[in-house]
Design an enzyme around this catalytic site. Structure first.
Site, PDB file in Angstrom:
ATOM      1  N   GLY A  13       0.781  -1.240   0.000  1.00  0.00           N
ATOM      2  CA  GLY A  13       0.000   0.000   0.000  1.00  0.00           C
ATOM      3  C   GLY A  13       0.807   1.281   0.000  1.00  0.00           C
ATOM      4  N   SER A  14       2.033   1.245  -0.554  1.00  0.00           N
ATOM      5  CA  SER A  14       2.801   2.497  -0.567  1.00  0.00           C
ATOM      6  C   SER A  14       2.223   3.500  -1.571  1.00  0.00           C
ATOM      7  CB  SER A  14       4.291   2.236  -0.835  1.00  0.00           C
ATOM      8  OG  SER A  14       4.511   1.850  -2.165  1.00  0.00           O
ATOM      9  N   MET A  91      -3.483  -7.227  -7.061  1.00  0.00           N
ATOM     10  CA  MET A  91      -2.816  -8.260  -7.850  1.00  0.00           C
ATOM     11  C   MET A  91      -3.757  -9.352  -8.361  1.00  0.00           C
ATOM     12  SD  MET A  91      -0.020  -6.750  -7.965  1.00  0.00           S
ATOM     13  CE  MET A  91       1.282  -7.778  -8.653  1.00  0.00           C
ATOM     14  N   ARG A  92      -5.008  -8.983  -8.614  1.00  0.00           N
ATOM     15  CA  ARG A  92      -5.936  -9.915  -9.264  1.00  0.00           C
ATOM     16  C   ARG A  92      -6.420  -9.304 -10.561  1.00  0.00           C
ATOM     17  NH1 ARG A  92      -8.648 -14.025  -6.842  1.00  0.00           N
ATOM     18  NH2 ARG A  92     -10.522 -13.563  -8.026  1.00  0.00           N
ATOM     19  N   LEU A  94      -8.984  -8.220 -13.134  1.00  0.00           N
ATOM     20  CA  LEU A  94     -10.416  -7.899 -13.055  1.00  0.00           C
ATOM     21  C   LEU A  94     -11.114  -8.381 -14.318  1.00  0.00           C
ATOM     22  CD1 LEU A  94      -9.880  -4.361 -11.580  1.00  0.00           C
ATOM     23  CD2 LEU A  94     -11.111  -6.213 -10.420  1.00  0.00           C
ATOM     24  N   ASN A 108      -4.900   2.390 -13.203  1.00  0.00           N
ATOM     25  CA  ASN A 108      -3.942   1.457 -12.604  1.00  0.00           C
ATOM     26  C   ASN A 108      -2.555   2.066 -12.671  1.00  0.00           C
ATOM     27  OD1 ASN A 108      -2.869  -1.108 -11.666  1.00  0.00           O
ATOM     28  ND2 ASN A 108      -2.197  -1.499 -13.771  1.00  0.00           N
ATOM     29  N   HIS A 110       1.387   0.799 -13.033  1.00  0.00           N
ATOM     30  CA  HIS A 110       2.152  -0.394 -13.407  1.00  0.00           C
ATOM     31  C   HIS A 110       3.646  -0.035 -13.422  1.00  0.00           C
ATOM     32  CE1 HIS A 110       3.037  -4.223 -15.273  1.00  0.00           C
ATOM     33  NE2 HIS A 110       3.856  -3.574 -16.082  1.00  0.00           N
ATOM     34  N   GLN A 174       9.236   7.211  -8.160  1.00  0.00           N
ATOM     35  CA  GLN A 174       8.502   7.891  -9.238  1.00  0.00           C
ATOM     36  C   GLN A 174       7.018   7.541  -9.218  1.00  0.00           C
ATOM     37  OE1 GLN A 174       9.728  10.289 -11.469  1.00  0.00           O
ATOM     38  NE2 GLN A 174      11.198  10.219  -9.794  1.00  0.00           N
TER      39      GLN A 174
HETATM   40  C1  GAR Z   1       3.739  -1.199  -7.237  1.00  0.00           C
HETATM   41  O1  GAR Z   1       5.062  -1.200  -7.685  1.00  0.00           O
HETATM   42  C2  GAR Z   1       2.774  -1.245  -8.404  1.00  0.00           C
HETATM   43  O2  GAR Z   1       3.231  -0.524  -9.518  1.00  0.00           O
HETATM   44  C3  GAR Z   1       2.751  -2.731  -8.699  1.00  0.00           C
HETATM   45  O3  GAR Z   1       2.741  -3.351  -7.443  1.00  0.00           O
HETATM   46  C4  GAR Z   1       3.413  -2.510  -6.515  1.00  0.00           C
HETATM   47  C5  GAR Z   1       2.497  -2.276  -5.341  1.00  0.00           C
HETATM   48  O4  GAR Z   1       3.180  -1.597  -4.326  1.00  0.00           O
HETATM   49  N1  GAR Z   1       1.607  -3.088  -9.477  1.00  0.00           N
HETATM   50  C6  GAR Z   1       1.608  -4.067 -10.372  1.00  0.00           C
HETATM   51  O5  GAR Z   1       2.566  -4.767 -10.594  1.00  0.00           O
HETATM   52  C7  GAR Z   1       0.281  -4.263 -11.080  1.00  0.00           C
HETATM   53  N2  GAR Z   1       0.478  -4.979 -12.305  1.00  0.00           N
HETATM   54  P1  GAR Z   1       2.374  -0.841  -3.182  1.00  0.00           P
HETATM   55  O6  GAR Z   1       1.395  -1.881  -2.600  1.00  0.00           O
HETATM   56  O7  GAR Z   1       3.424  -0.464  -2.182  1.00  0.00           O
HETATM   57  O8  GAR Z   1       1.673   0.325  -3.784  1.00  0.00           O
END
Ligand code: GAR
Length: 210
Positions: A13-14, A91-92, A94, A108, A110, A174
């Site tokens: 959740g950052s 991470m699911r 949709l 989203n 990515h 970033q």
């Molecule tokens: C982030 O790096 C995000 O870009 C990636 O998961 C991480 C979640 O970090 N998302 C994906 O890979 C989606 N395809 P967070 O929970 O600290 O925000």
């Protein structure tokens, strides 16, 4: 009234935190109204609770099927008056039911410069491919994974001695700037969709974002 965000998470959740922090400024045009996690132990839930934000855990296994799980998510988001759904490490995949329900109101983040490196392990794959630039993308969600109109990208240079961890850390910095920026642009009505391309008005792109 500020744009009400529903944030979907699965873990750390950052990026959620970056949105919470941005919204702590009352002049920021959006606020986090609801956080939904598919995992009860997602650390991001604690971040939301600490900020006094409503949270909901909806575990897929508690529902008859994917459609029922997503229908419950849609109902909760609607009840909370959400205007924009932000996937933040959700991470699911949709299904089209959810994606169509939130068409052009679902974004989203990515960890790559799409359309390069959709999917998982983006940092290791970028190093392996020998690219000079890597980064992150905030985009509208379409049914096909990691596609859709691009709202904001931020690039970082890849160093010779980068590891997936070191590169991921620079990209994440970033991400925490790109996501609040993309939400701001949408909330301020500065993103126009032209076919499957997003046109962002009056933004001078500076990468990396300061
Ligand atoms: C982030 O790096 C995000 O870009 C990636 O998961 C991480 C979640 O970090 N998302 C994906 O890979 C989606 N395809 P967070 O929970 O600290 O925000």
């Amino acid at each position: 009234m500020r744009l009400r965000l529903g944030v979907l998470i699965s873990g750390r959740g950052s990026n959620l935190q970056a949105l919470i922090d941005a919204a702590s400024d009352p002049t920021y045009p959006a606020e986090v109204a609801l956080v939904i996690s598919n995992k009860p132990d997602a650390a991001g839930l604690d971040r939301a609770r600490a900020a006094g934000i409503a949270t909901l855990v909806l575990r897929p296994k508690d529902f008859a099927d994917k459609a029922a799980h997503e229908t419950a998510m849609i109902a909760a988001l609607e009840t909370a008056g959400v205007g924009l759904v932000c996937l933040a490490g959700y991470m699911r995949l949709l299904s089209p039911v959810f994606v169509q329900a939130w068409h052009n109101r679902l974004i989203n983040i990515h960890p790559s410069l799409l359309p390069s490196f959709p999917g998982l392990d983006t940092h290791a794959r970028a190093i392996e491919a020998g690219v000079w630039f890597h980064g992150c993308t905030v985009h509208y969600v379409r049914v096909e994974m990691d596609t859709g109109p691009i709202i904001v990208q931020a690039a970082v240079a890849v160093a010779d001695d980068d590891t997936p961890d070191s590169l991921s850390a620079r990209v994440l910095e970033q991400e925490h700037k790109a996501y609040p920026l993309a939400v701001r642009l949408i909330a301020e009505g500065r993103v126009r969709l032209e076919g499957d391309r997003a046109v962002v008005k009056r933004v001078a792109m500076i990468v990396p974002i300061a």
